[in-house]
Design a protein around this motif. Structure first.
Motif, PDB file in Angstrom:
ATOM      1  N   SER A 154      -4.879  -1.065  -4.131  1.00 48.05           N
ATOM      2  CA  SER A 154      -3.836  -0.067  -4.358  1.00 48.05           C
ATOM      3  C   SER A 154      -3.879   0.399  -5.796  1.00 48.05           C
ATOM      4  O   SER A 154      -4.463  -0.253  -6.673  1.00 48.05           O
ATOM      5  CB  SER A 154      -2.457  -0.654  -4.032  1.00 48.05           C
ATOM      6  N   ASN A 155      -3.278   1.537  -6.028  1.00 48.27           N
ATOM      7  CA  ASN A 155      -3.153   2.105  -7.371  1.00 48.27           C
ATOM      8  C   ASN A 155      -1.712   2.014  -7.841  1.00 48.27           C
ATOM      9  O   ASN A 155      -0.788   2.084  -7.020  1.00 48.27           O
ATOM     10  CB  ASN A 155      -3.563   3.582  -7.371  1.00 48.27           C
ATOM     11  N   PRO A 156      -1.507   1.869  -9.162  1.00 48.86           N
ATOM     12  CA  PRO A 156      -0.130   1.911  -9.655  1.00 48.86           C
ATOM     13  C   PRO A 156       0.481   3.287  -9.441  1.00 48.86           C
ATOM     14  O   PRO A 156      -0.202   4.310  -9.570  1.00 48.86           O
ATOM     15  CB  PRO A 156      -0.281   1.587 -11.151  1.00 48.86           C
ATOM     16  N   VAL A 157       1.755   3.303  -9.100  1.00 46.78           N
ATOM     17  CA  VAL A 157       2.460   4.570  -8.943  1.00 46.78           C
ATOM     18  C   VAL A 157       2.807   5.110 -10.330  1.00 46.78           C
ATOM     19  O   VAL A 157       3.418   4.412 -11.143  1.00 46.78           O
ATOM     20  CB  VAL A 157       3.742   4.383  -8.114  1.00 46.78           C
ATOM     21  N   LEU A 158       2.398   6.338 -10.591  1.00 52.21           N
ATOM     22  CA  LEU A 158       2.769   7.001 -11.847  1.00 52.21           C
ATOM     23  C   LEU A 158       3.943   7.923 -11.538  1.00 52.21           C
ATOM     24  O   LEU A 158       3.794   8.904 -10.799  1.00 52.21           O
ATOM     25  CB  LEU A 158       1.585   7.789 -12.415  1.00 52.21           C
ATOM     26  N   ARG A 185       0.578   2.061  -4.627  1.00 58.99           N
ATOM     27  CA  ARG A 185       0.321   2.887  -3.445  1.00 58.99           C
ATOM     28  C   ARG A 185      -1.067   2.548  -2.922  1.00 58.99           C
ATOM     29  O   ARG A 185      -2.025   2.493  -3.700  1.00 58.99           O
ATOM     30  CB  ARG A 185       0.407   4.369  -3.819  1.00 58.99           C
ATOM     31  N   PRO A 186      -1.212   2.296  -1.614  1.00 59.97           N
ATOM     32  CA  PRO A 186      -2.526   1.935  -1.073  1.00 59.97           C
ATOM     33  C   PRO A 186      -3.592   2.989  -1.398  1.00 59.97           C
ATOM     34  O   PRO A 186      -3.320   4.202  -1.347  1.00 59.97           O
ATOM     35  CB  PRO A 186      -2.287   1.857   0.439  1.00 59.97           C
ATOM     36  N   ARG A 187      -4.785   2.517  -1.701  1.00 63.06           N
ATOM     37  CA  ARG A 187      -5.908   3.426  -1.963  1.00 63.06           C
ATOM     38  C   ARG A 187      -6.578   3.757  -0.628  1.00 63.06           C
ATOM     39  O   ARG A 187      -7.296   2.937  -0.065  1.00 63.06           O
ATOM     40  CB  ARG A 187      -6.919   2.770  -2.910  1.00 63.06           C
ATOM     41  N   THR A 188      -6.342   4.939  -0.155  1.00 57.04           N
ATOM     42  CA  THR A 188      -6.817   5.328   1.171  1.00 57.04           C
ATOM     43  C   THR A 188      -7.747   6.539   1.133  1.00 57.04           C
ATOM     44  O   THR A 188      -8.125   7.061   2.184  1.00 57.04           O
ATOM     45  CB  THR A 188      -5.626   5.648   2.089  1.00 57.04           C
ATOM     46  N   GLY A 189      -8.112   6.995  -0.048  1.00 52.98           N
ATOM     47  CA  GLY A 189      -8.902   8.222  -0.164  1.00 52.98           C
ATOM     48  C   GLY A 189     -10.221   8.171   0.592  1.00 52.98           C
ATOM     49  O   GLY A 189     -10.574   9.130   1.307  1.00 52.98           O
ATOM     50  N   LEU A 190     -10.973   7.093   0.434  1.00 55.89           N
ATOM     51  CA  LEU A 190     -12.249   6.967   1.140  1.00 55.89           C
ATOM     52  C   LEU A 190     -12.044   7.015   2.646  1.00 55.89           C
ATOM     53  O   LEU A 190     -12.796   7.667   3.384  1.00 55.89           O
ATOM     54  CB  LEU A 190     -12.931   5.653   0.772  1.00 55.89           C
ATOM     55  N   ALA A 191     -11.037   6.297   3.127  1.00 57.50           N
ATOM     56  CA  ALA A 191     -10.760   6.242   4.556  1.00 57.50           C
ATOM     57  C   ALA A 191     -10.352   7.614   5.088  1.00 57.50           C
ATOM     58  O   ALA A 191     -10.788   8.045   6.168  1.00 57.50           O
ATOM     59  CB  ALA A 191      -9.672   5.207   4.839  1.00 57.50           C
ATOM     60  N   LEU A 192      -9.504   8.320   4.351  1.00 54.49           N
ATOM     61  CA  LEU A 192      -9.082   9.655   4.770  1.00 54.49           C
ATOM     62  C   LEU A 192     -10.265  10.603   4.850  1.00 54.49           C
ATOM     63  O   LEU A 192     -10.431  11.348   5.827  1.00 54.49           O
ATOM     64  CB  LEU A 192      -8.037  10.200   3.786  1.00 54.49           C
ATOM     65  N   ALA A 193     -11.104  10.576   3.800  1.00 56.39           N
ATOM     66  CA  ALA A 193     -12.266  11.464   3.773  1.00 56.39           C
ATOM     67  C   ALA A 193     -13.231  11.157   4.909  1.00 56.39           C
ATOM     68  O   ALA A 193     -13.941  12.047   5.394  1.00 56.39           O
ATOM     69  CB  ALA A 193     -12.982  11.342   2.425  1.00 56.39           C
ATOM     70  N   TYR A 200       1.755  -5.084   3.166  1.00 51.49           N
ATOM     71  CA  TYR A 200       2.248  -6.294   2.520  1.00 51.49           C
ATOM     72  C   TYR A 200       2.232  -6.196   0.991  1.00 51.49           C
ATOM     73  O   TYR A 200       3.223  -6.501   0.341  1.00 51.49           O
ATOM     74  CB  TYR A 200       1.435  -7.510   2.985  1.00 51.49           C
ATOM     75  N   GLY A 201       1.110  -5.830   0.406  1.00 54.78           N
ATOM     76  CA  GLY A 201       1.039  -5.702  -1.045  1.00 54.78           C
ATOM     77  C   GLY A 201       1.179  -7.004  -1.791  1.00 54.78           C
ATOM     78  O   GLY A 201       1.555  -7.017  -2.962  1.00 54.78           O
TER      79      GLY A 201
END
Length: 406
Positions: free
Chosen positions: A101-105, A240-248, A284-285
């Motif tokens: 996941s990435n930190p929320v900015l 926030r979950p890192r989902t960019g690869l999965a989405l693409a 879960y995180g």
């Protein structure tokens, strides 16, 4: 020709965090790609690195072969290939997304795509080391976010001698885990260490100064117009979950990458686990569920039957200190906030610095919070995890005051 077993298929793992490293330790034939230049490490101990208690090598996980500093940029599902930013291409029989996941900015005025000098997220070892290099006695630090990560960061910065302000938008600290009474005790602990705590405090923006082309933070602006002077600002506003690869790649993604009980995505050759995975509508995180998922997936990928049924996760936080009297242990599990009709059993022992409360719902343990003396945490956690009807009331009281034999 014999059909290949699962364990004979090439496994590629994208992500070398705690989940990816745990899986790789169980599957020595897997190829692991990790963006960070560091060896895999225990993210739970980052605050200890910030405080200077541990060097980076101390929190390293058991040796796992990782292609460090390499980022996966595209998944070719048709040919089962992973394309990386160094030009390499990896073939997989099974692919595992452990992208974390990435930190929320937060959407703050003065916070653009490039962070001003003095503004730090707190998610990775590099983040902890950068903060460690920047902090010094007397520096003014504002931590935005009063959750688990924000509390840990504020405590570590105070231990380094910084003048720390902790700004929490919610009504009390660690709202996801603690009831108001436990949060009040945690606040007293932090304030005794010199941390200035503001709750119900909404941050509007950052005030920065510009020298040549470089912006540096100077203050944090609150919604009521008040400004908190800041040489350092720590963003601890969640992940926030890192989902960019999965989405693409066209996988099913909701809040996270959707997986079934074998941690399998909508593509039968691709799995996901850890912070990026959404199982039965749950993200879960936390480290515990990620490690449990890795153990289940290791069995699946080795061709043995295994299913992940979900995790009843215990949150545990130790705020360490060179002075043992200033350390604080905290544990929380389940639902600490009672609903109408719930029973609450509470024990406060000032002489032992203990606060314990449990919520009982329809004859079962729904959740609890322990602060200070954690002697009873193992028994309570087991009772909650088993989800069995509780024993008679006197036995529950015994469970609440059990000190593990001490």
């Amino acid at each position: 020709m014999r059909k290949k077993t699962e364990s004979a298929l090439p496994v590629v793992v994208i992500g070398a965090g705690m989940a990816g490293a745990r899986l790789a330790a169980r599957l020595p034939w897997a190829t692991v790609v990790g963006e960070e230049r560091h060896a895999p490490y225990n993210r739970v101990l980052l605050a200890d690195v910030l405080a200077g208690r541990y060097a980076p090598d101390v929190i390293a996980l058991p040796a796992t072969e990782v292609r460090r500093g390499v980022r996966a940029v595209r998944i070719d599902r048709a040919d089962r290939l992973v394309h990386c930013d160094d030009g390499s291409v990896l073939h997989y029989g099974r692919l595992v997304l452990a992208t974390g996941s990435n930190p929320v900015l937060p959407p703050l005025r003065g916070l653009g795509d490039t962070l001003p000098d003095g503004v730090h997220p707190f998610r990775t070892l590099d983040d902890a080391l950068a903060l460690r290099a920047a902090v010094r006695p007397g520096v003014r630090a504002v931590v935005i976010g009063g959750g688990l990560l924000g509390v840990s960061a504020a405590r570590a910065l105070a231990e380094c001698g910084a003048q720390v302000v902790l700004a929490q938008q919610g009504e009390h600290l660690m709202e996801r885990q603690l009831d108001p009474e436990a949060a009040a005790l945690l606040r007293v602990h932090l304030e005794a260490l010199g941390v200035e705590v503001h709750t119900e405090c909404r941050v509007r923006g950052l005030r920065c100064t510009t020298a040549t082309t470089t912006e540096s933070v100077r203050a944090v602006e609150l919604a009521d117009g008040y400004e908190l002077a800041a040489d350092l600002t720590v963003l601890a506003c969640g992940v926030r979950p890192r989902t960019g690869l999965a989405l693409a790649a066209g996988l099913d993604v909701r809040k996270g990458i959707v997986v079934d009980d074998e941690l399998r995505t909508s593509d039968p050759y691709i799995h996901a686990l850890g912070d990026c995975a959404e199982h039965r509508s749950t993200l879960y995180g936390l480290a515990g569920p990620a490690l449990e998922q890795a153990d289940v997936l290791a069995e699946v990928l080795a061709g043995r039957p295994a299913r992940y049924e979900g995790t009843r996760a215990l949150t545990r936080l130790t705020l360490r200190s060179p002075d043992p009297l200033r350390a604080l242990d905290l544990a929380a599990f389940g639902e600490a906030r009672p609903l109408s009709g719930d029973d609450v059993v509470r024990l406060t022992d000032a002489t032992r610095g203990a606060y314990r409360t449990v919520v009982v719902r329809e004859g079962r343990l729904a959740g609890g919070v322990l602060l200070g003396d954690l002697g009873a945490v193992s028994g309570l956690a087991r009772t909650w995890q088993d989800d069995e009807p509780l024993p008679p009331a006197m036995s529950l009281l015994h469970l609440l005051i059990d000190d593990g034999g001490h």
